[in-house]
Design a protein around this motif. Structure first.
Motif, mmCIF file in Angstrom:
data_model
loop_
_atom_site.group_PDB
_atom_site.id
_atom_site.type_symbol
_atom_site.label_atom_id
_atom_site.label_comp_id
_atom_site.label_asym_id
_atom_site.label_seq_id
_atom_site.Cartn_x
_atom_site.Cartn_y
_atom_site.Cartn_z
ATOM 1 N N LEU A 63 1.975 -3.042 -7.903
ATOM 2 C CA LEU A 63 1.123 -3.655 -6.879
ATOM 3 C C LEU A 63 1.530 -5.112 -6.666
ATOM 4 O O LEU A 63 2.040 -5.773 -7.573
ATOM 5 N N SER A 64 1.247 -5.629 -5.473
ATOM 6 C CA SER A 64 1.484 -7.043 -5.199
ATOM 7 C C SER A 64 0.402 -7.877 -5.874
ATOM 8 O O SER A 64 -0.635 -7.349 -6.299
ATOM 9 N N GLN A 65 0.626 -9.183 -5.941
ATOM 10 C CA GLN A 65 -0.360 -10.053 -6.581
ATOM 11 C C GLN A 65 -1.690 -10.008 -5.827
ATOM 12 O O GLN A 65 -2.754 -10.035 -6.440
ATOM 13 N N GLN A 66 -1.649 -9.925 -4.497
ATOM 14 C CA GLN A 66 -2.885 -9.850 -3.723
ATOM 15 C C GLN A 66 -3.611 -8.547 -3.987
ATOM 16 O O GLN A 66 -4.847 -8.510 -4.125
ATOM 17 N N GLU A 67 -2.858 -7.470 -4.096
ATOM 18 C CA GLU A 67 -3.474 -6.170 -4.394
ATOM 19 C C GLU A 67 -4.078 -6.147 -5.793
ATOM 20 O O GLU A 67 -5.118 -5.504 -6.027
ATOM 21 N N ILE A 68 -3.431 -6.842 -6.737
ATOM 22 C CA ILE A 68 -3.998 -6.948 -8.090
ATOM 23 C C ILE A 68 -5.337 -7.658 -8.035
ATOM 24 O O ILE A 68 -6.323 -7.209 -8.648
ATOM 25 N N ARG A 69 -5.408 -8.764 -7.296
ATOM 26 C CA ARG A 69 -6.674 -9.502 -7.172
ATOM 27 C C ARG A 69 -7.780 -8.607 -6.618
ATOM 28 O O ARG A 69 -8.923 -8.631 -7.088
ATOM 29 N N GLU A 70 -7.434 -7.829 -5.608
ATOM 30 C CA GLU A 70 -8.439 -7.008 -4.930
ATOM 31 C C GLU A 70 -8.874 -5.811 -5.764
ATOM 32 O O GLU A 70 -9.878 -5.165 -5.440
ATOM 33 N N SER A 71 -8.166 -5.516 -6.844
ATOM 34 C CA SER A 71 -8.508 -4.360 -7.673
ATOM 35 C C SER A 71 -9.695 -4.620 -8.587
ATOM 36 O O SER A 71 -10.304 -3.670 -9.108
ATOM 37 N N PHE A 72 -10.040 -5.888 -8.796
ATOM 38 C CA PHE A 72 -11.076 -6.241 -9.777
ATOM 39 C C PHE A 72 -12.364 -6.664 -9.076
ATOM 40 O O PHE A 72 -12.326 -7.359 -8.049
#
Length: 287
Positions: A63-72
């Motif tokens: 996942l991209s860094q933005q997608e990682i942020r949105e996962s939590f």
């Protein structure tokens, strides 16, 4: 080695008040920022997880860094790439709810949890105390060294004031640009004390102990000191840009803090310190 052309500033065109006005005004603004921040947040600088507690999890994911942020569901403080490892990231949170964070990672198919942990508020407070003591001891040692070397008030206090300003200005800018205080940025501030002492002692030594007139000695010190500082600024700027491109947030923050502090050091050394030395040489009670 990179060489910089150092222009000779005609200091005779400026009065002491004109030269000292800019660095003192910048220092005053920085102190106002820190005071206002303290009044609003209870701390003169925004504290990172190292100093106020929080959680950290290392994941492997495509996942991209933005997608990682949105996962939590928990607010994410930062997502940093792990140096030398592809698709590995350190995700930092203000929250200490590590079980919920672990559960989110374990339930996300695209992420694998490698390791995780928390920093308790009590441990963060202890880190704060140790950091303050460390910076204070370094600053006190620098001040005692300055007085031991020159044994007169004005040249010694010029070094102390310049070093103080070199630390205060980048800390104030850290607040404005969103860089939090961490163990890494504290190390950068400690390095700034060393850089400041080098350039200021170089200037004072040339003016007070070498042969030649005041301006000749100042220009001679500038040729070495400015080249040294600009070379360091260039190196730290490259580090900050490279670390930003590779997502290494800590190294980028250290580089930015050092660039800010070294730039302030140029101003403080060759405007504030030079002014105090000129006043001491020509108008002070000790000549």
């Amino acid at each position: 080695m990179v060489e910089f052309e150092v222009p000779e500033v005609d200091y005779t065109q400026y009065s002491n008040r004109q030269l000292v006005a800019v660095p003192l005004a910048v220092l005053l603004v920085a102190l106002i920022v820190l005071t206002g921040w303290w009044a609003m947040t209870g701390s003169p600088v925004t504290l990172g997880v190292d100093f106020k507690g929080g959680s950290e999890v290392t994941v492997e994911t495509t996942l991209s860094q933005q997608e990682i942020r949105e996962s939590f569901d928990e607010p994410v403080v930062s997502v940093q790439g792990v140096q030398g490892q592809n698709n590995q990231y350190i995700v930092t949170f203000d929250s200490s709810n590590i079980n919920a964070i672990r559960q989110t990672v374990d339930n996300t198919e695209e992420m694998e949890r490698l390791r995780s942990g928390t920093t308790s508020p009590l441990f963060g407070a202890e880190n704060q105390r140790l950091a303050v003591v460390g910076v204070g001891v370094a600053f006190l040692g620098m001040s005692l060294l300055a007085f031991a070397l020159f044994r007169t008030f004005v040249p010694s206090i010029a070094i102390v004031v310049s070093a103080f300003s070199d630390i205060v200005i980048p800390v104030a800018i850290m607040n404005l640009v969103g860089i939090k205080l961490s163990l890494g940025t504290v190390a950068a501030l400690l390095m700034l004390i060393g850089y400041s002492v080098d350039s200021d002692i170089l200037l004072n030594n040339h003016v007070l102990r070498r042969s030649g007139g005041f301006y000749e000695s100042t220009y001679r010190a500038m040729r070495t000191g400015v080249t040294m500082t600009l070379t360091s600024i260039a190196a730290m700027a490259v580090m900050a840009v490279t670390a930003t491109l590779f997502g290494i947030e800590l190294m980028a923050s250290i580089g930015i803090v050092l660039v800010l502090g070294l730039t302030a050091d140029l101003m403080n050394t060759y405007m504030l310190n030079v002014t105090l030395l000129r006043w001491y040489k020509y108008e002070g009670v000790n000549r």
